[in-house]
Motif scaffolding. Structure first.
Motif, PDB file in Angstrom:
ATOM      1  N   ARG A 262       0.881  -1.129  -0.008  1.00 15.38           N
ATOM      2  CA  ARG A 262       0.067  -0.164  -0.040  1.00 15.38           C
ATOM      3  C   ARG A 262       0.980   1.307   0.030  1.00 15.38           C
ATOM      4  O   ARG A 262       0.565   2.103  -0.876  1.00 15.38           O
ATOM      5  N   VAL A 263       1.760   1.273   0.826  1.00 16.15           N
ATOM      6  CA  VAL A 263       2.658   2.504   0.850  1.00 16.15           C
ATOM      7  C   VAL A 263       3.592   2.614  -0.439  1.00 16.15           C
ATOM      8  O   VAL A 263       3.757   3.681  -0.996  1.00 16.15           O
ATOM      9  N   ALA A 264       3.913   1.591  -0.927  1.00 21.22           N
ATOM     10  CA  ALA A 264       4.880   1.565  -2.273  1.00 21.22           C
ATOM     11  C   ALA A 264       4.027   1.946  -3.177  1.00 21.22           C
ATOM     12  O   ALA A 264       4.582   2.723  -4.267  1.00 21.22           O
ATOM     13  N   GLY A 265       2.600   1.567  -3.641  1.00 18.85           N
ATOM     14  CA  GLY A 265       1.901   1.979  -4.727  1.00 18.85           C
ATOM     15  C   GLY A 265       2.504   1.512  -5.961  1.00 18.85           C
ATOM     16  O   GLY A 265       3.369   0.316  -5.973  1.00 18.85           O
ATOM     17  N   ASP A 266       2.634   2.473  -6.777  1.00 19.07           N
ATOM     18  CA  ASP A 266       3.029   2.333  -8.164  1.00 19.07           C
ATOM     19  C   ASP A 266       4.736   2.016  -8.346  1.00 19.07           C
ATOM     20  O   ASP A 266       5.283   1.695  -9.362  1.00 19.07           O
ATOM     21  N   HIS A 267       5.237   2.392  -7.161  1.00 20.84           N
ATOM     22  CA  HIS A 267       6.730   2.276  -7.135  1.00 20.84           C
ATOM     23  C   HIS A 267       7.270   0.800  -6.847  1.00 20.84           C
ATOM     24  O   HIS A 267       8.428   0.566  -6.838  1.00 20.84           O
ATOM     25  N   ALA A 268       6.399  -0.172  -6.350  1.00 16.73           N
ATOM     26  CA  ALA A 268       6.697  -1.419  -6.338  1.00 16.73           C
ATOM     27  C   ALA A 268       7.335  -2.010  -7.518  1.00 16.73           C
ATOM     28  O   ALA A 268       6.777  -2.161  -8.571  1.00 16.73           O
ATOM     29  N   ARG A 269       8.475  -2.666  -7.220  1.00 15.57           N
ATOM     30  CA  ARG A 269       9.083  -3.547  -8.321  1.00 15.57           C
ATOM     31  C   ARG A 269       9.553  -4.750  -7.689  1.00 15.57           C
ATOM     32  O   ARG A 269      10.072  -4.859  -6.699  1.00 15.57           O
TER      33      ARG A 269
END
Length: 335
Positions: free
Chosen positions: A275-282
């Motif tokens: 949830r915190v990472a959002g679209d930055h998750a890899r």
């Protein structure tokens, strides 16, 4: 376990599961993989243990800590007995864990470990008390979780494992098991320096849980919680020290860390991390973990159900006994 104790209580529950077939306590049959999951009382632990118990071979409960001075045991934390009853009534066997976790320092205590292991009288007294408590609470075995030890503690740890196994089998029966959780190292010197004589310990334990997580954490710079290549090196190092692959459980993290934010929120559940990472998750197929670098400078690394599946695949590839996941409180056991 390991340095995660800075962030988590020492009260643990171990759940041994078998994927793809019949239940197995301490041996693999064909392609069956034993799975161990940990939990602490409170939160979702009771419901998750209840849901898992019909599908598991063993639920082990930690809760037992060595007292200051290494001469006895502290009182059981509230909720441990209730979790044991839940596991038992739902059809699972139980295993009691004993550790040198200290609530005073919020971590595993080297001093308590040495006080216990450096005295034959203390070793025998504590082993007898642990076995008695395991028998009194209806357990089927015991797991040793002594961490952050020192090189000088190695002979004492071997001696403790030997006397504990004798006490456990006398009080719980000749088939009762004794296992040990071991902090991860990638070479012989690392195991030596953290108090483990693995070759000698294998003579007195039935299973070795390699805690292949907390590769990085709040005590270090940002990085993977337990990358697959690193975990493989830990397994190979343990095997070179005489631990048979058929007795090894590979540790799996069911949580993540964030660097650069509020220290009180350093550890995150996989759901919260995503949830915190959002679209930055890899996703990293190489490491078998997720990561994210946020616009505000925070860095996250976490392990989730996808990571769990990657590690069960690795455990099968390496021919291991099973895997061990921390924890049911932060992530439900993937099916």
């Amino acid at each position: 376990m390991s340095r995660r104790a800075v962030l988590l209580s020492s009260a643990l529950v171990v759940v041994t599961v078998v994927l793809g077939g019949s239940l197995v306590a301490h041996a693999r049959t064909g392609d069956a993989l034993a799975v161990e999951a940990y939990a602490e009382p409170g939160g979702a632990a009771s419901s998750r243990v209840s849901a898992a118990a019909p599908h598991v071979a063993t639920i082990g409960i930690d809760g037992v800590t060595i007292s200051e001075g290494g001469r006895g045991l502290n009182a059981l934390p509230e909720g441990i007995a209730a979790l044991a009853r839940t596991a038992s009534t739902r059809g699972a066997a139980t295993e009691l864990l004993v550790s040198n976790y200290s609530s005073a320092i919020g971590d595993f205590s080297p001093r308590i470990g040495t006080a216990l292991l450096g005295s034959a009288a203390n070793r025998e007294r504590v082993a007898g008390k642990v076995a008695h408590l395991a028998a009194r609470t209806g357990m089927d075995g015991v797991q040793i979780d002594l961490e952050s030890l020192r090189a000088r503690d190695r002979p004492g740890l071997v001696a403790f494992a030997r006397v504990l196994r004798a006490e456990v089998r006398e009080q719980l029966g000749s088939t009762a098991s004794v296992s040990i959780a071991v902090m991860a190292s990638t070479d012989a010197a690392g195991f030596h320096d953290t108090g483990y004589d693995l070759r000698a310990l294998t003579q007195h334990v039935d299973r070795v849980v390699l805690m292949t997580y907390d590769q990085h954490g709040p005590w270090s710079g940002s990085g993977t919680v337990g990358a697959l290549p690193w975990a493989t090196k830990v397994v190979r190092a343990a095997e070179r020290q005489g631990v048979r692959s058929s007795t090894i459980d590979l540790g799996i993290a069911g949580y993540g860390y964030v660097w650069g934010g509020d220290a009180a929120d350093a550890q995150l559940t996989p759901t919260a991390a995503a949830r915190v990472a959002g679209d930055h998750a890899r996703w990293s197929a190489r490491d078998g973990e997720w990561s994210a670098r946020l616009d505000d400078g925070r860095v996250l690394h976490w392990s989730d159900a996808r990571s769990y599946r990657a590690r069960t695949a690795l455990a099968r590839q390496l021919g291991l006994h099973g895997v061990a996941m921390w924890s049911l409180n932060t992530m439900a056991l993937p099916r």
